[in-house]
Write an enzyme that holds these catalytic residues in place. Structure first.
Site, PDB file in Angstrom:
ATOM      1  N   LYS A 111       0.690  -1.191   0.003  1.00  0.00           N
ATOM      2  CA  LYS A 111       0.012   0.125  -0.267  1.00  0.00           C
ATOM      3  C   LYS A 111       0.892   1.571   0.108  1.00  0.00           C
ATOM      4  O   LYS A 111       0.149   2.531  -0.229  1.00  0.00           O
ATOM      5  CB  LYS A 111      -0.904   0.046   1.179  1.00  0.00           C
ATOM      6  CG  LYS A 111      -2.046  -0.946   1.167  1.00  0.00           C
ATOM      7  CD  LYS A 111      -3.099  -0.553   2.086  1.00  0.00           C
ATOM      8  CE  LYS A 111      -4.449  -1.659   1.802  1.00  0.00           C
ATOM      9  NZ  LYS A 111      -5.427  -1.274   2.947  1.00  0.00           N
ATOM     10  N   LYS A 192      -4.625 -10.230  -6.169  1.00  0.00           N
ATOM     11  CA  LYS A 192      -5.796 -10.636  -5.522  1.00  0.00           C
ATOM     12  C   LYS A 192      -7.091  -9.640  -6.127  1.00  0.00           C
ATOM     13  O   LYS A 192      -7.025  -8.452  -6.568  1.00  0.00           O
ATOM     14  CB  LYS A 192      -5.850 -10.647  -4.148  1.00  0.00           C
ATOM     15  CG  LYS A 192      -5.489  -9.185  -3.529  1.00  0.00           C
ATOM     16  CD  LYS A 192      -6.119  -9.435  -1.990  1.00  0.00           C
ATOM     17  CE  LYS A 192      -5.775  -7.835  -1.573  1.00  0.00           C
ATOM     18  NZ  LYS A 192      -6.360  -7.813  -0.231  1.00  0.00           N
ATOM     19  N   LYS A 195     -11.295  -4.327  -3.844  1.00  0.00           N
ATOM     20  CA  LYS A 195     -12.527  -3.268  -4.226  1.00  0.00           C
ATOM     21  C   LYS A 195     -11.548  -1.878  -4.596  1.00  0.00           C
ATOM     22  O   LYS A 195     -12.011  -1.002  -5.010  1.00  0.00           O
ATOM     23  CB  LYS A 195     -13.084  -3.064  -3.246  1.00  0.00           C
ATOM     24  CG  LYS A 195     -12.398  -2.816  -1.710  1.00  0.00           C
ATOM     25  CD  LYS A 195     -13.235  -3.303  -0.522  1.00  0.00           C
ATOM     26  CE  LYS A 195     -12.400  -3.243   0.833  1.00  0.00           C
ATOM     27  NZ  LYS A 195     -13.043  -4.166   1.943  1.00  0.00           N
TER      28      LYS A 195
END
Ligand code: TYM
Length: 328
Positions: A111, A192, A195
């Protein structure tokens, strides 16, 4: 009765990955365990959130929990920010966590990579997650594969606390499904399904209408062969679709392979789309009913009340053991 806790971030539309990897197990476990399922809004703000969107998403995720089959009479459904003990134990856990442990977290690396400025909250995120779990002395934590490392840190922190301040915390076990713990992106099976992917074609949102689901699945990347076979190394895309099929149709992978032997991808994808639709349509129907009934606020209120009772008691015990002078 053994205790279960898990959480989901309200940071975008929930995906089929969230459902298969986590929510469907929440639904299963509520019958045999004392369950705490929360929307982790304090975790969501570790990356910037637009206030209006955060409010809407938070209510939407809570409603999806219930629509997916979590019975608020059986399980506690609540918001993390409604139970202030999370933030407080989160701070305490941060003080027990080593910088090196946080630096090793792959989710943090993913991230933060390439970002010019990274919030400190994103770094200490796993300490707050440990607090979430330990506040309820959870025995079991149903999550997808990507949360495994966070769970290991939680176990280490619980042991560290117990060693320093005396046996108190239960050491939680992850509950990770064998099939479906890592549903991959439809456009690239090396990522993966998420969202936060900017390409909506890469994921199926739980609220996607049937036609959108059909389109996304028909466009899903496959290889140039035509064999429907589970082999993650050689056929990652087809293997991912097989996992989804297996979970939605409740058939074993071997069974599905046999069913499509000698057929190409066309019919397989068409049938897969119908199984996904059949899984999601009843959830979408209930979701609309719950949202329009306005009942969710009341459900969250009751959930927070019950969760607070358990959480406040843990926090008090923790503070006492650590040497805080408690209020009379
Ligand atoms: P989050 O919000 O990213 O995801 C929620 C749950 O869905 C699972 N999941 C998947 N499973 C299979 N395939 C996928 N593609 C997929 N994508 C997501 C996740 O593994 C997770 O179980 N840190 C957590 C939230 C959290 C939490 C907790 C979880 C905060 N506190 C305490 C358990 C216990 C997270 O970001 O999940």
């Amino acid at each position: 009765m053994k205790r279960v806790l898990s959480g989901i971030q309200p940071s975008g539309s929930l995906t089929l990955g969230n459902y298969i990897g986590a929510i469907q197990n929440f639904v299963k476990l509520q019958h045999t365990h004392q369950c705490y399922f929360m929307v982790v809004d304090l975790h969501a703000i570790t990356v910037p959130q637009e206030p209006k969107a955060l409010r809407e998403q938070t209510e939407s995720v809570a409603a999806l929990f219930v629509a997916a089959g979590i019975d608020p009479e059986k399980a506690n459904v609540f918001l993390q920010s409604h139970v202030p003990a999370h933030a407080e134990l989160g701070w305490i856990m941060t003080t027990l966590t080593h910088m090196g442990e946080l630096e090793r977290m792959t989710q943090f690396k993913d991230k933060s990579s390439g970002k010019e400025s990274v919030g400190a909250g994103l770094f200490v995120y796993p300490s707050l997650m440990a607090a979430d779990i330990l506040l309820y002395n959870a025995d079991l934590v149903p999550v997808g594969d990507d949360q495994k490392q966070h769970l290991e840190l939680t176990r280490d922190l619980a042991q560290r606390f117990n060693q320093r301040f005396g046996e108190y915390f239960t050491i939680p076990e992850p509950y990770i499904p064998e099939v479906g713990a890592r549903i991959m992106s439809l456009d690239d099976a090396s990522n993966k399904m998420s969202k936060s992917n900017p390409n909506p074609g890469s994921y199926i949102a739980l609220l996607d209408p049937p036609d959108v689901i059909r389109k996304k699945i028909s466009r899903a990347t496959t290889d140039s062969g035509r064999e429907i076979k589970y082999d993650v190394k050689a056929k990652p895309e087809v293997s991912n679709l097989l996992s989804i099929y297996s979970q939605c149709a409740k058939l074993s992978i071997a069974n599905i392979e046999a069913k499509y032997e000698g057929q190409g991808y066309g019919q397989f994808k068409k049938d897969l789309a119908e199984h996904v639709i059949a899984t999601l349509e009843p959830i979408q129907q209930r979701y609309r009913e719950i949202r329009s009934s306005g009942k969710i606020i009341d459900i969250l209120d009751k959930g927070a009340q019950r969760a607070s009772e358990a959480a406040d008691e843990t926090l008090r015990n923790v503070k006492e053991r650590m040497g805080f002078l408690l209020r009379g």
